[in-house]
Design a protein around this motif. Sequence first.
Motif: not given
Length: 96
Positions: A16-18, A85-91, A95-96
């Motif tokens: 959701k944050a992404m 955490n790794e999954y979220l970081d990878m994605h 979007f950065d």
Amino acid sequence: MVLESKIEQKLVKGIKAMGGRAYKWVSPGNTGVPDRIVIFPDGKVEFVELKTDTGRTTPLQKAQLRRLVQLNCTVHVLYGEQDVNEYLDMHAMRFD
């Protein structure tokens, strides 16, 4: 050990944050489908099964995951908070 529900909440909040959504997937008559359908802001869709660090997929879950892979879907099985955490970081990098 962290409960699977807490791991699931972490995934939902991170997606959701992404700007995406991580919908709970309940499919009557299709036991064993992955826990979440993740939809990213760029339209990419992935299926995610969540487990605790020591959790295991059942034979029925394995069959459902295999069926999705055969349909050219992206499927992930994440074990514990570190995998989430790794999954979220990878994605998040997309979007950065």
